[in-house]
Design a protein around this motif. Structure first.
Motif, PDB file in Angstrom:
ATOM      1  N   PRO A 180      56.482-124.380 -65.580  1.00  0.00           N
ATOM      2  CA  PRO A 180      57.415-124.475 -66.711  1.00  0.00           C
ATOM      3  C   PRO A 180      58.530-123.436 -66.721  1.00  0.00           C
ATOM      4  CG  PRO A 180      55.143-124.010 -67.475  1.00  0.00           C
ATOM      5  CD  PRO A 180      55.095-124.118 -66.000  1.00  0.00           C
ATOM      6  N   VAL A 181      58.408-122.349 -65.933  1.00  0.00           N
ATOM      7  CA  VAL A 181      59.464-121.338 -65.951  1.00  0.00           C
ATOM      8  C   VAL A 181      60.759-121.956 -65.427  1.00  0.00           C
ATOM      9  CG1 VAL A 181      60.258-119.228 -64.819  1.00  0.00           C
ATOM     10  CG2 VAL A 181      57.965-119.327 -65.777  1.00  0.00           C
ATOM     11  N   PRO A 182      61.858-121.694 -66.136  1.00  0.00           N
ATOM     12  CA  PRO A 182      63.110-122.351 -65.752  1.00  0.00           C
ATOM     13  C   PRO A 182      63.562-121.927 -64.353  1.00  0.00           C
ATOM     14  CG  PRO A 182      63.489-120.703 -67.467  1.00  0.00           C
ATOM     15  CD  PRO A 182      62.018-120.834 -67.301  1.00  0.00           C
ATOM     16  N   THR A 183      63.860-122.894 -63.514  1.00  0.00           N
ATOM     17  CA  THR A 183      64.446-122.565 -62.222  1.00  0.00           C
ATOM     18  C   THR A 183      65.951-122.426 -62.419  1.00  0.00           C
ATOM     19  OG1 THR A 183      64.366-124.917 -61.793  1.00  0.00           O
ATOM     20  CG2 THR A 183      62.714-123.559 -60.689  1.00  0.00           C
ATOM     21  N   THR A 235      59.391-115.765 -71.763  1.00  0.00           N
ATOM     22  CA  THR A 235      58.302-115.691 -72.732  1.00  0.00           C
ATOM     23  C   THR A 235      58.045-117.058 -73.348  1.00  0.00           C
ATOM     24  OG1 THR A 235      59.883-114.999 -74.397  1.00  0.00           O
ATOM     25  CG2 THR A 235      58.635-113.260 -73.331  1.00  0.00           C
ATOM     26  N   GLY A 236      59.131-117.787 -73.559  1.00  0.00           N
ATOM     27  CA  GLY A 236      58.959-119.114 -74.163  1.00  0.00           C
ATOM     28  C   GLY A 236      58.151-120.049 -73.282  1.00  0.00           C
ATOM     29  N   SER A 237      58.443-120.040 -72.008  1.00  0.00           N
ATOM     30  CA  SER A 237      57.787-121.046 -71.176  1.00  0.00           C
ATOM     31  C   SER A 237      56.451-120.582 -70.605  1.00  0.00           C
ATOM     32  CB  SER A 237      58.719-121.455 -70.040  1.00  0.00           C
ATOM     33  OG  SER A 237      59.094-120.313 -69.321  1.00  0.00           O
ATOM     34  N   ALA A 238      56.274-119.267 -70.468  1.00  0.00           N
ATOM     35  CA  ALA A 238      55.037-118.801 -69.847  1.00  0.00           C
ATOM     36  C   ALA A 238      53.941-118.536 -70.862  1.00  0.00           C
ATOM     37  CB  ALA A 238      55.293-117.547 -69.027  1.00  0.00           C
ATOM     38  N   GLY A 239      54.309-118.473 -72.133  1.00  0.00           N
ATOM     39  CA  GLY A 239      53.310-118.116 -73.140  1.00  0.00           C
ATOM     40  C   GLY A 239      52.354-119.245 -73.475  1.00  0.00           C
ATOM     41  N   THR A 240      51.081-118.877 -73.605  1.00  0.00           N
ATOM     42  CA  THR A 240      50.100-119.861 -74.057  1.00  0.00           C
ATOM     43  C   THR A 240      49.443-119.362 -75.330  1.00  0.00           C
ATOM     44  OG1 THR A 240      48.246-118.818 -72.915  1.00  0.00           O
ATOM     45  CG2 THR A 240      49.522-120.425 -71.659  1.00  0.00           C
ATOM     46  N   LYS A 246      47.286-117.115 -75.384  1.00  0.00           N
ATOM     47  CA  LYS A 246      45.936-116.621 -75.064  1.00  0.00           C
ATOM     48  C   LYS A 246      46.014-115.289 -74.326  1.00  0.00           C
ATOM     49  CE  LYS A 246      43.534-120.765 -75.570  1.00  0.00           C
ATOM     50  NZ  LYS A 246      44.309-121.839 -74.889  1.00  0.00           N
ATOM     51  N   ILE A 247      44.934-114.566 -74.359  1.00  0.00           N
ATOM     52  CA  ILE A 247      44.878-113.268 -73.683  1.00  0.00           C
ATOM     53  C   ILE A 247      45.197-113.449 -72.192  1.00  0.00           C
ATOM     54  CG2 ILE A 247      42.416-113.323 -73.116  1.00  0.00           C
ATOM     55  CD1 ILE A 247      42.370-110.349 -73.983  1.00  0.00           C
ATOM     56  N   GLY A 248      45.922-112.468 -71.649  1.00  0.00           N
ATOM     57  CA  GLY A 248      46.260-112.530 -70.233  1.00  0.00           C
ATOM     58  C   GLY A 248      47.575-113.205 -69.939  1.00  0.00           C
ATOM     59  N   ASP A 249      48.362-113.468 -70.972  1.00  0.00           N
ATOM     60  CA  ASP A 249      49.635-114.168 -70.763  1.00  0.00           C
ATOM     61  C   ASP A 249      50.620-113.379 -69.921  1.00  0.00           C
ATOM     62  OD1 ASP A 249      49.160-116.558 -71.877  1.00  0.00           O
ATOM     63  OD2 ASP A 249      50.337-116.247 -73.694  1.00  0.00           O
ATOM     64  N   GLY A 250      50.531-112.047 -69.993  1.00  0.00           N
ATOM     65  CA  GLY A 250      51.372-111.239 -69.121  1.00  0.00           C
ATOM     66  C   GLY A 250      52.521-110.551 -69.827  1.00  0.00           C
ATOM     67  N   LYS A 251      53.418-109.983 -69.026  1.00  0.00           N
ATOM     68  CA  LYS A 251      54.469-109.112 -69.518  1.00  0.00           C
ATOM     69  C   LYS A 251      55.797-109.443 -68.860  1.00  0.00           C
ATOM     70  CE  LYS A 251      51.242-106.606 -71.460  1.00  0.00           C
ATOM     71  NZ  LYS A 251      50.671-105.321 -71.087  1.00  0.00           N
TER      72      LYS A 251
END
Ligand SMILES: Nc1ncnc2c1ncn2[C@@H]1O[C@H](COP(=O)(O)OP(=O)(O)O)[C@@H](O)[C@H]1O
Ligand SMILES: Nc1ncnc2c1ncn2[C@@H]1O[C@H](COP(=O)(O)OP(=O)(O)O)[C@@H](O)[C@H]1O
Ligand SMILES: Nc1ncnc2c1ncn2[C@@H]1O[C@H](COP(=O)(O)OP(=O)(O)O)[C@@H](O)[C@H]1O
Lengths: 434, 112, 434, 434, 112, 112
Positions: free
Chosen positions: B15-18, B78-83, B85-90
């Protein structure tokens, strides 16, 4: 006269015991080559070779860390080459010749370099060349099994010296005891395809290796998780397939005995795998792939001595029990004593071999192999089995220990700490998996 | 110019924008990494021996961008990578001093 | 009459030479199917197929760079398919039919599409369908061996065209010369299982390919190290196991000849692997895994022509010598002349095949295969072997060269420089290993 | 009396139809063990086991994503174990016993736990133990084939329950219908080695699984590309080699029928692979490795029912057609209907099996298998084949559907969405490939 | 000090200068990455299903250098990694505040 | 905030401190890299052909930290990863301008 035929006909001789009255008659009849039996023994030889390369090489190679995969595989391959030559030079003679006055203990060197093996020499209904090569594949896999115990730390050079001496001093004589006309065969020990000779023997030698060499660097702190169980599954599968040659081939004929040996091998193996799987599923919440294949190998080991003596129902029981015992051998037992039997050569082959040898005495059916076991009222057979186990353990353990101590003193047994940490692939063989 | 580093869940890369003309992303570089944070890893058991696998698979994405696009790009990630849940990242933003396009030797904003 | 039987009984015919007096008698006796012989030949066929897929595919696939692994494996697999069809269409006929007045050189097309092969047609004591398929697996592996020489750079399409034409124009006729009733068999050349027909032939063709195609991009600057020797070890192991079908299967029976062929194959292979290992250990300080398996393959190649003619001690010597010669072939020789035989198709199969063919003339024992060699005083046999070698090299080299030049002119031989750098997997097959 | 022999002699019985007049005579003659036939059947059993582990396990394991490789391989391995035990407990009895008044539909439980199988019980000219184990390997691979349809999403526990019930309720009865004396065999359906029983049956069950379980998470958005086709090529190669045991072993003898079955299997397989390759090359511009091996498997499937009935030319045609049809089945058909048959269990085994069963009716030659096909003027055979196909599809589809619905209601069929995204290796088995 | 990040074509690593006393490069760290920029990736077809492989293999090189060597090092990279074709990659220069050599605990310019 | 990059020996990862409340490390990202420095690589010989493997396996660790913890974290790394032998590796400190936690969209110190 009987002795000669005996010594020649190898494990058939054991079955022969039960039908001793008939022995002189088939001996004559057997003097003709049977193409069907020969076809099956040629095939069995190929199958047993496949058990070691690539079977065991992959089974073990997948379980080590990535930095040691080539070195681990190389051990099985190099052992295959070395044992082949040593078996031809002296091993076959020691195991399967008539040792004269010392015949109870070894076969002597009269057939060294296979000087007595002409092209047309028969061994029962098959060429002696086939029987010799078939037995050679057993002499290959036995020391290869031991390598599981000292994986990831032993020097390649010391490993070669140890394996070479071991096959001559330990393996060939024990083979003679059981199949070559020696005292264990005479005593009536049942070992159809090598539970004692191959598995207990290799397992115990492995245990001694693990104790003498000591633990791997980092054990307990670092992850020693298998790097690629796909390789191990391929290996276990080829071991299973090849084991048909090992067990059904040990009938030295394509007959009813071979057929039943194949059937019970299949059943016991599957039962042991399921047994291990269920126990692990219950205790650890997940049925692991390593557990499945370890259980299968445990079942194969345990049914090896039994394969010419039990019926399908006996095999089912034997497999279920063996799976549970090997689970215990590879998990609890090891932790209890704290030795580092890296890939469970003792935990599976030693423990499974002992269980199988005893259970053979329990489940043997006279309708299958001519000898009754405990369940048919012949409690004495269990004791006879015990004799075979104890003799093998004692001899194998002591001689292995002495061998290792000598080699250790002369050339060392382990790679250096740095080499072990960096990995054996590069340090011992100059290669890496890229 | 800014150098954006994102650590995200492996299955959130798609889902991350290319890069497209519109979204301000000119190029993107990704790699497989492993991470440990609030999400702690798991244990694997092999023949009774339990090994702690402290690091979980993550994907690292790197993008050199014009500083004017910083907010836009960070929120795209952040919009596309977020779920949730824990471990989503930075997402980390580092200063970028200069950039060169190897093919043309263009530098600066032309190069990102 | 003898001719017909000859042409039909294939390599058995060669052995037949030695027992010519008996030839008409077994011919009659052989007209009955023997289930044991048939069982072994069915098995041997499966084993030889396994040598190419997955054996050779993996042996080669593990030695290339990661970007070319699928393309390399695909070559063996696609060749398996194409040769199967071409052998059925014309190859078997050319190799094993009676070519009438031209029978010294080829067998003609009278059996094209296997029109003469009924279900019940026998070939000696086995069905002709089995003999045909067994031979088919030889026609498969031979062009597959060549692919090692042009790995990592040849176009898949050109490779298919080349292999297809080569098997018809080069392989099938040479097979006829040696085993199908042609002039080399008549001259008494000893080639039990294909040292000349398969290995020298493929090795020389490979050398020509390496020379015509030129070197890989980056050779000498970039690392061309094998990407995953685990695959190569699996491949070499399956080659070894499958080779029992190749050599012992070439007895076309489950008899004493097959048994001895299996035994000597095992011994020579192990000896060659140890020989390479020791030489490398001494010269390069480390015994490499690639060395071990290369030595084993070299031994297998060298013992191929000899396997029906030498005894165990001869095999041991032959193996030790062959390991050393192949080491030289794959390391020094190649560097001396600077051609890029990527995976040493010539260095091992060509060199090992020539060594084996000559050594067969040296070590042959009349007690084994009916023909004496140099050591038994028959120096002439070495010359006869030389005749076979020279004829094969000359024909194979010339025709391969012409074929490549024509194909190169019509459709090109190599992928583009960019495609080669980026890798054949994606560019030729649209796939990658993820 | 004939019935009994029939029921016992399994698929031989089918061939028997054609030679019914001779049936009573060989029946007597067959009461003696033939070592050659036994040798081949022992070997065939090992070969067919090798098809599932490691063959199919790797073929499938290479095609999934890396996070699911161990779970995929584990399915084949665990099924091997479970089916072995269930076949011994009840499957063999249901498939191959005399079911008395219900014999048209099933064989009953009179031989449960193999109580009637003594060591010396023969089945034709081989031990019953061998025939039982040979058939066991068929009962293993059939449910293992289905796993391709629900790969990457089914729960391991539900998969085990489903497979276990399926083999008893679906596989064993259908086997009885065709080979055990049931109504399809009586009707004259030609199925030499299991086109209907194994492949159509597994393919259709797979289709139902794919429909009931639904699509994988992310299908259509994410890449589902095979993670390592090297594994799949090894798998396909071992399937091919092992299939000689499957098809030529289905002759239950080392005879002319086995020989021809092996030859036509080889030819049809190669033709199908080339056919798929060429079509893909033309349509998609590149011949993929996955295409080559898929075509080969498609050819193996299609020639399975035909292998005892067609000649080489028929096999060539059949292979060329089957390659094209399977290409359509695995690419267009699937997309047309949009189900997610992950690894094309239906697309290749179902579609290829149906094509093969029909084409058997077209290309059958009376000179080969005793029955004429459409091309020899016997149009009726195609209708008989259709009857077999329809009966199998209907029964397999309905019972599979009901089974899945019940299991789904009781314990669920799929892993959770999170587990599926994270991968089955860790979530189902607690292990990963490092 | 500067931290140089280069993204280059995989088969262009060998020509990149390895550290020598003369070329101002003291050490270099490389890793396999995948990238997407003007060069867009390719598609792979498996049994009729087409998958977009948006990311192509690239190699990432990282070097900590003294700022005085910046131009020299950047042009060494562009010079050796460039092919003039699309997808050649980029060089990015980030500020580097401090460096420590683990073995000796030396810091700063001694440490790179 | 600082962005710490450490290049260490592969088998020294296990002793590196994993994040805990006390040691000032909130999260850590690791990846496999290869490196060349004073330690030069080795050569492998395949059938007589010698290939220079210039790059040795190393592990790269990355941590975004609060600048107040810089010394503490750097010495934790040097302390645990050092063996005193050549090839022990480096620690680099880069400035970090901002950070975002994807799950919560927290920024700055809350986010590392
Ligand atoms: N301070 C940090 N420095 C470097 N990487 C970090 C840091 N904190 C988190 N990460 C990376 O981000 C991943 C997710 O972090 P985690 O704390 O588990 O997620 P969340 O913030 O969603 O709870 C970690 O596995 C790690 O790879
Ligand atoms: N802005 C960017 N940020 C991060 N990586 C980039 C950026 N632009 C390009 N790259 C990397 O460089 C590679 C080559 O970029 P590309 O635009 O295809 O090359 P070129 O500039 O030669 O046309 C990309 O695959 C990507 O890995
Ligand atoms: N200037 C640098 N830039 C980037 N990475 C470096 C640099 N110097 C060293 N490295 C990395 O650190 C690793 C160890 O460096 P090396 O010089 O061999 O160690 P030591 O300083 O202990 O002698 C190298 O393999 C490389 O990966």
């Amino acid at each position: 006269m009987l002795k000669r035929i005996w010594a020649h006909s190898g494990r058939v001789g054991i079955l022969g015991l039960a039908t001793m009255a008939l022995a002189s008659q088939p001996a004559l009849a057997a003097d003709k080559l049977d193409t069907g039996n020969t076809a099956w023994m040629l095939t069995s030889t190929a199958l047993v070779l496949m058990m070691t390369i690539p079977g065991l090489a992959l089974f073990y190679g997948g379980m080590v860390r990535k930095k040691n995969v080539l070195a681990t595989i190389a051990q099985s391959f190099a052992i295959t080459c070395l044992m082949t030559v040593l078996w031809m030079v002296a091993g076959y003679s020691i195991a399967f010749s008539d040792g004269g006055s010392l015949n109870s203990f070894w076969g002597g060197l009269s057939n060294a370099f296979l000087v007595n093996m002409g092209k047309d020499t028969l061994n029962g209904s098959i060429p002696d060349s086939v029987f010799m090569t078939f037995q050679m594949t057993f002499a290959i896999i036995t020391p290869a099994l031991i390598t599981g115990a000292f994986a990831e730390r032993m020097k390649f050079s010391s490993m070669m010296v140890f394996s070479g001496l071991w096959v001559i001093i330990v393996y060939a004589p024990i083979t003679h005891w059981v199949w070559g006309g020696g005292f264990l065969g005479e005593a009536g020990v049942l070992d159809f395809a090598g539970g004692t000779v191959v598995h207990i023997n290799a397992g115990v030698a492995g245990l001694v290796c693990a104790l003498v060499l000591g633990k791997r660097e980092g054990l307990g702190n670092e992850s020693m998780a298998p790097h690629n169980l796909v390789l191990s599954v391929i290996g276990a599968s080829l071991l299973w397939v090849g084991w048909f040659g090992f067990n059904a081939g040990s009938a030295v004929a394509a007959d009813e005995s071979a057929g039943m040996a194949m059937a019970v091998t299949q059943i016991a193996t599957a039962a042991a795998a399921l047994s291990w799987m269920v126990i692990e599923w219950v205790l650890k919440k997940k049925p692991s792939v390593l557990g499945l294949i370890s259980g299968a190998v445990g079942g194969l080991v345990a049914v090896t001595p039994a394969s010419g003596f039990v019926d399908p129902s006996g095999a089912l029981m034997l497999g279920l029990i063996a799976g549970a015992i090997c689970y215990w051998g590879a998990t609890s037992l090891k932790n209890m004593f704290g030795y580092d039997d890296s890939l469970d050569a003792f935990g599976i082959h030693g423990v499974g071999g002992i269980a199988g040898a005893l259970l053979t005495g329990v489940f043997a059916k006279s309708a299958i192999g001519g000898t009754a076991g405990l369940l048919e009222g012949n409690a004495g057979q269990v004791l006879i089995q015990l004799e075979g186990i104890v003799a093998t353990i004692a001899y194998s353990a002591i001689v292995t220990f002495v061998l290792l101590k000598i080699i250790g003193a002369v050339m060392g047994l382990r790679v250096s700490r740095e080499e072990e940490i960096e990995g054996l692939d590069y340090n011992e063989h100059g290669e890496t998996v890229h | 110019m800014k150098y954006i580093i994102g650590i995200i869940k492996p299955h959130r890369l798609d889902p991350v924008p290319t890069p497209t003309a519109e979204n301000g992303i000119e190029g993107i570089t990704v790699s497989e990494v492993k991470g440990h944070g609030r999400q702690k890893g798991h244990s694997e058991i092999y023949r009774g021996a339990e090994y702690q696998v402290s690091f979980l698979p993550k994907v690292k994405i790197e993008m050199a961008i014009d500083e004017t696009r910083e907010d836009e790009v960070v929120s795209a990630i952040t919009g596309s990578a977020g779920t949730g849940k824990i471990g989503d990242g930075k997402v980390f933003v580092l200063p970028l001093e200069s950039a060169v396009r190897i093919r043309t030797c263009e530098t600066g904003k032309q190069a990102i």
